[in-house]
Design a protein around this motif. Structure first.
Motif, PDB file in Angstrom:
ATOM      1  N   MET A 178       0.838  -1.190   0.000  1.00  4.83           N
ATOM      2  CA  MET A 178       0.000   0.000   0.000  1.00  4.83           C
ATOM      3  C   MET A 178       0.877   1.246   0.000  1.00  4.83           C
ATOM      4  O   MET A 178       0.501   2.287  -0.523  1.00  4.83           O
ATOM      5  CB  MET A 178      -0.885   0.018   1.256  1.00  4.83           C
ATOM      6  CG  MET A 178      -2.121  -0.829   1.164  1.00  4.83           C
ATOM      7  SD  MET A 178      -3.361  -0.098   0.068  1.00  4.83           S
ATOM      8  CE  MET A 178      -4.411   0.723   1.259  1.00  4.83           C
ATOM      9  N   SER A 181       1.494   2.615  -3.548  1.00  6.13           N
ATOM     10  CA  SER A 181       0.409   3.441  -4.091  1.00  6.13           C
ATOM     11  C   SER A 181       0.356   4.773  -3.365  1.00  6.13           C
ATOM     12  O   SER A 181       0.168   5.819  -3.985  1.00  6.13           O
ATOM     13  CB  SER A 181      -0.946   2.738  -3.933  1.00  6.13           C
ATOM     14  OG  SER A 181      -0.875   1.408  -4.308  1.00  6.13           O
ATOM     15  N   ALA A 182       0.519   4.713  -2.036  1.00  9.91           N
ATOM     16  CA  ALA A 182       0.440   5.950  -1.260  1.00  9.91           C
ATOM     17  C   ALA A 182       1.550   6.912  -1.673  1.00  9.91           C
ATOM     18  O   ALA A 182       1.313   8.110  -1.848  1.00  9.91           O
ATOM     19  CB  ALA A 182       0.536   5.643   0.233  1.00  9.91           C
ATOM     20  N   ALA A 185       0.775   8.379  -4.957  1.00 10.98           N
ATOM     21  CA  ALA A 185      -0.252   9.406  -4.772  1.00 10.98           C
ATOM     22  C   ALA A 185       0.378  10.693  -4.243  1.00 10.98           C
ATOM     23  O   ALA A 185       0.081  11.790  -4.712  1.00 10.98           O
ATOM     24  CB  ALA A 185      -1.332   8.907  -3.807  1.00 10.98           C
ATOM     25  N   THR A 191      -1.028  17.344  -1.329  1.00 12.44           N
ATOM     26  CA  THR A 191      -2.157  17.877  -0.556  1.00 12.44           C
ATOM     27  C   THR A 191      -3.365  16.954  -0.656  1.00 12.44           C
ATOM     28  O   THR A 191      -4.020  16.653   0.343  1.00 12.44           O
ATOM     29  CB  THR A 191      -2.533  19.277  -1.068  1.00 12.44           C
ATOM     30  OG1 THR A 191      -1.346  20.063  -1.114  1.00 12.44           O
ATOM     31  CG2 THR A 191      -3.534  19.935  -0.163  1.00 12.44           C
ATOM     32  N   ALA A 192      -3.636  16.493  -1.891  1.00 10.40           N
ATOM     33  CA  ALA A 192      -4.771  15.601  -2.077  1.00 10.40           C
ATOM     34  C   ALA A 192      -4.549  14.297  -1.313  1.00 10.40           C
ATOM     35  O   ALA A 192      -5.478  13.745  -0.720  1.00 10.40           O
ATOM     36  CB  ALA A 192      -4.978  15.307  -3.559  1.00 10.40           C
ATOM     37  N   ALA A 193      -3.305  13.835  -1.289  1.00 12.77           N
ATOM     38  CA  ALA A 193      -3.005  12.600  -0.568  1.00 12.77           C
ATOM     39  C   ALA A 193      -3.311  12.767   0.919  1.00 12.77           C
ATOM     40  O   ALA A 193      -3.914  11.897   1.548  1.00 12.77           O
ATOM     41  CB  ALA A 193      -1.537  12.207  -0.777  1.00 12.77           C
ATOM     42  N   ALA A 194      -2.918  13.916   1.471  1.00 12.19           N
ATOM     43  CA  ALA A 194      -3.211  14.170   2.882  1.00 12.19           C
ATOM     44  C   ALA A 194      -4.719  14.257   3.091  1.00 12.19           C
ATOM     45  O   ALA A 194      -5.258  13.733   4.064  1.00 12.19           O
ATOM     46  CB  ALA A 194      -2.536  15.464   3.337  1.00 12.19           C
ATOM     47  N   ALA A 195      -5.424  14.887   2.124  1.00  7.24           N
ATOM     48  CA  ALA A 195      -6.859  15.093   2.276  1.00  7.24           C
ATOM     49  C   ALA A 195      -7.634  13.782   2.269  1.00  7.24           C
ATOM     50  O   ALA A 195      -8.667  13.673   2.921  1.00  7.24           O
ATOM     51  CB  ALA A 195      -7.376  16.006   1.164  1.00  7.24           C
ATOM     52  N   VAL A 196      -7.158  12.766   1.535  1.00  7.45           N
ATOM     53  CA  VAL A 196      -7.912  11.512   1.510  1.00  7.45           C
ATOM     54  C   VAL A 196      -7.529  10.601   2.675  1.00  7.45           C
ATOM     55  O   VAL A 196      -8.079   9.520   2.816  1.00  7.45           O
ATOM     56  CB  VAL A 196      -7.770  10.717   0.193  1.00  7.45           C
ATOM     57  CG1 VAL A 196      -8.206  11.550  -0.977  1.00  7.45           C
ATOM     58  CG2 VAL A 196      -6.367  10.194  -0.004  1.00  7.45           C
ATOM     59  N   GLY A 197      -6.588  11.025   3.499  1.00  8.85           N
ATOM     60  CA  GLY A 197      -6.323  10.256   4.699  1.00  8.85           C
ATOM     61  C   GLY A 197      -4.991   9.542   4.733  1.00  8.85           C
ATOM     62  O   GLY A 197      -4.777   8.671   5.568  1.00  8.85           O
ATOM     63  N   ILE A 198      -4.066   9.923   3.842  1.00  9.00           N
ATOM     64  CA  ILE A 198      -2.740   9.309   3.877  1.00  9.00           C
ATOM     65  C   ILE A 198      -1.851  10.126   4.813  1.00  9.00           C
ATOM     66  O   ILE A 198      -1.787  11.350   4.691  1.00  9.00           O
ATOM     67  CB  ILE A 198      -2.128   9.264   2.454  1.00  9.00           C
ATOM     68  CG1 ILE A 198      -2.965   8.351   1.566  1.00  9.00           C
ATOM     69  CG2 ILE A 198      -0.686   8.777   2.506  1.00  9.00           C
ATOM     70  CD1 ILE A 198      -2.603   8.422   0.095  1.00  9.00           C
ATOM     71  N   ASN A 199      -1.206   9.451   5.722  1.00  8.01           N
ATOM     72  CA  ASN A 199      -0.277  10.123   6.628  1.00  8.01           C
ATOM     73  C   ASN A 199       1.028  10.345   5.852  1.00  8.01           C
ATOM     74  O   ASN A 199       1.899   9.483   5.817  1.00  8.01           O
ATOM     75  CB  ASN A 199      -0.049   9.259   7.874  1.00  8.01           C
ATOM     76  CG  ASN A 199       0.788   9.976   8.904  1.00  8.01           C
ATOM     77  OD1 ASN A 199       1.485  10.947   8.598  1.00  8.01           O
ATOM     78  ND2 ASN A 199       0.724   9.499  10.120  1.00  8.01           N
ATOM     79  N   GLN A 203       4.507   7.925   5.711  1.00  6.37           N
ATOM     80  CA  GLN A 203       4.840   7.146   4.517  1.00  6.37           C
ATOM     81  C   GLN A 203       6.211   7.527   3.983  1.00  6.37           C
ATOM     82  O   GLN A 203       7.001   6.674   3.603  1.00  6.37           O
ATOM     83  CB  GLN A 203       3.776   7.355   3.432  1.00  6.37           C
ATOM     84  CG  GLN A 203       2.394   6.845   3.818  1.00  6.37           C
ATOM     85  CD  GLN A 203       2.391   5.364   4.132  1.00  6.37           C
ATOM     86  OE1 GLN A 203       3.050   4.584   3.480  1.00  6.37           O
ATOM     87  NE2 GLN A 203       1.657   4.969   5.150  1.00  6.37           N
TER      88      GLN A 203
END
Lengths: 325, 234
Positions: A178, A181-182, A185, A191-199, A203
């Motif tokens: 994972m 992919s993270a 992303a 910013t979008a990665a943080a917004a969807v919940g990726i720390n 990572q």
């Protein structure tokens, strides 16, 4: 093609038994060990975390191990893990603020570039202990010593093959995780990665830690194998550049890319060494620099990247042909 | 469910929000409308933790949200569909959706939620292997909403879902929002397209230069002469 892999694997078991010169075996061992280091670099480099600081991790791994052995008689079995711990600690000290302050791209490369020079200059400056720019030699014991991790070339081949394979396994595990992919992303849109919940910070530090740890491990082994380490060849911007060159020229998005890069780099390095001898000390680094620029402009996916793309295209054409007919 | 009071936020020395207060109750659909530069996106960024507020109270289900990092906010049940969709263009549709379920609590439910999102948006199933960046604007918006739904949020934040889309596609996107509502999600939506958004929400706030100027039920705002003149062009 599938049938080719076991054959290739079997071929890797042969070199120590072949009637090849000691020098050829030496080059093969170097290629395997450096391929491991280059593979380690791509674990973070492929996600846009272009580090010019891997010379620092390499230098820390190798010097911590050798210094503890020479000054305290501590076996590399303990020295290497300590070297790895030091390298990881430095990676976190640099990586955490870089991630929190959004130091990315060129700025990240510059910060890590400074790091690698700090480590090199520290080794040079601490002359009484490290031997300074003259380098140092781990205290030798009769070969085939497991405690001292000093072997003959025959044994070293198996060690080198083992760590090289380990590098591929780690690369593959990261590739299927994972985290991959993270990180892709994050490279696309942080910013979008943080917004969807990726720390994002976690990572980034995860891949940085794995990459730095493996690099330090590789550095320590190279030092043990060569029985001579030098701040210019094991730390500093020169070796950092060499790592980046090998990873990019071979192809950092393909599992065997860094290995192909290692073959190219080590053979080129030996060729230049014979060509220039002790004259033109800076020539090799200059040539790496020029070739790196050429690769980035004309072949950014590297040699393996181009081969894989060609194979995919051919396969797609072959698959489309019967459907059309 | 979401309570905001006295919120101040901005970038550097610039203050984009002045004492903003709003509430969203469970099951409601609430809109924040207003012109460009009113601070709508800033408000969304503060709620989802991307921007730290300077002052004010921000609470979700009674728990304080200030200084909670974005990934924890998603874990608490707030998902954000960002302005301009912000998909990961080089990842496939399915990988984009997978990223929406990145939080450790969501990962075990990945397969079932993927099925659920595909059943909501069958188009996404057709496009699952396609790179997200190669889809049309409307499909990308669908994917962005799907990505947010993958965390099964209690509250869905939508930032300008109609921005940059052709009128026909805008209608489709608002239909999507309507379906999300019917699924029982609580929605906070920010829009410039005041006329259409007032058709589908319960209540709305009017945000102008960082301050809430008006608020009320969608019907009341639609009937308000000042709103009709400024936003509805009547």
């Amino acid at each position: 093609m599938k049938a080719g892999w076991p054959l290739l694997g079997a071929a890797l078991l042969l070199p120590p038994f072949l009637p090849i010169s000691d020098y050829t075996l030496h080059i093969i061992i170097l290629v395997l060990l450096w391929a491991f280091v280059y593979t380690s670099w791509t674990i973070m480099g492929r996600f846009g975390l272009v580090s010019l600081g891997h010379g620092a991790f390499l230098g820390l791994g190798t010097y911590v191990t050798a210094l503890l052995w020479n000054h305290y008689g501590l076996t590399p079995w303990a020295g290497i893990p300590l070297g790895v711990v030091v390298a990881v600690a430095v990676a976190l000290v640099i990586g955490y603020p870089c991630s929190r302050l959004k130091v990315v791209g060129h700025y990240f490369a510059l910060v890590t570039l400074a790091l690698t020079e700090v480590v090199r200059l520290s080794i040079v400056a601490w002359r009484d202990v490290t031997g300074g720019s003259l380098g140092m030699t781990p205290n030798a014991v009769p070969p085939e010593s497991i405690v001292a991790l000093q072997f003959t070339k025959f044994t070293w081949y198996w060690v080198a093959l083992g760590v090289w394979a380990l590098g591929l396994v780690v690369w593959h595990r990261v590739d299927r995780s994972m985290t991959r992919s993270a990180m892709d992303a994050i490279a696309d849109d942080e910013t979008a990665a943080a917004a969807v919940g990726i720390n994002v910070t976690l990572q980034k530090l995860l891949v940085t830690t794995v990459s730095a740890a493996l690099t330090a491990f590789g550095g320590a082994l190279i030092g043990q194998y060569q029985m001579y380490i030098n701040p210019d060849t094991m730390a500093g911007v020169g070796v950092s550049l060499q790592i980046v060159f090998a990873a990019i020229s071979g192809g950092m998005y393909v599992i065997l890319g860094p290995t192909v890069g290692a073959i190219l780099t080590i053979v080129l390095q030996e060729f230049l060494r014979v060509l220039f001898g002790t004259r033109c000390i800076g020539a090799a680094a200059t040539i790496y620099g020029i070739m790196l620029i050429v690769f980035i402009i004309f072949m950014p996916a590297g040699i393996c990247g181009v081969i894989v793309a060609r194979m995919r295209k051919r396969r797609a054409v072959a698959a489309a042909a019967p459907a059309a007919g | 469910m979401l309570e905001i009071a006295g919120l101040e936020a901005g970038y550097g020395g610039f203050r984009a929000l002045h004492g903003v207060a709003l509430t969203v109750r469970a099951g409601e659909a609430v809109a924040v409308v207003g012109p460009n530069g009113a601070g709508k996106t800033t408000l969304m960024r503060v709620i989802s933790g991307l921007l730290a507020p300077v002052a004010g109270r921000l609470a979700f289900e009674g728990a304080d949200l200030a200084a909670v990092p974005p990934h924890r906010i998603v874990e608490r049940g707030i998902a954000h569909v960002p302005e301009n969709r912000r998909l990961f263009p080089r990842l496939s549709v399915e990988e984009n959706l997978r990223m929406g379920a990145f939080a450790p609590a969501s990962r075990p439910h990945f397969t079932e939620r993927l099925e659920w999102v595909y059943s909501l948006f069958p188009r996404m199933r057709e496009r699952r292997a396609q790179l997200a960046g190669t889809m049309s604007g409307g499909e990308q918006q669908m994917c962005a909403i799907g990505r947010a739904l993958m965390s099964k949020p209690k509250l869905l934040l939508m930032d300008e879902p109609s921005a940059g889309l052709a009128p026909v596609i805008v209608d489709q996107v608002f239909d999507l929002v309507r379906r999300i509502r019917q699924e029982g999600f609580t929605v906070l939506i920010v829009e410039q397209n005041v006329r259409q958004v007032l058709e589908l929400v319960d209540r709305a706030y009017v945000l102008e230069v960082g301050t809430i100027r008006r608020s009320g039920s969608a019907a009341a705002l639609q009937a308000d002469p000042a709103i009709r003149e400024a936003y509805l062009g009547i």
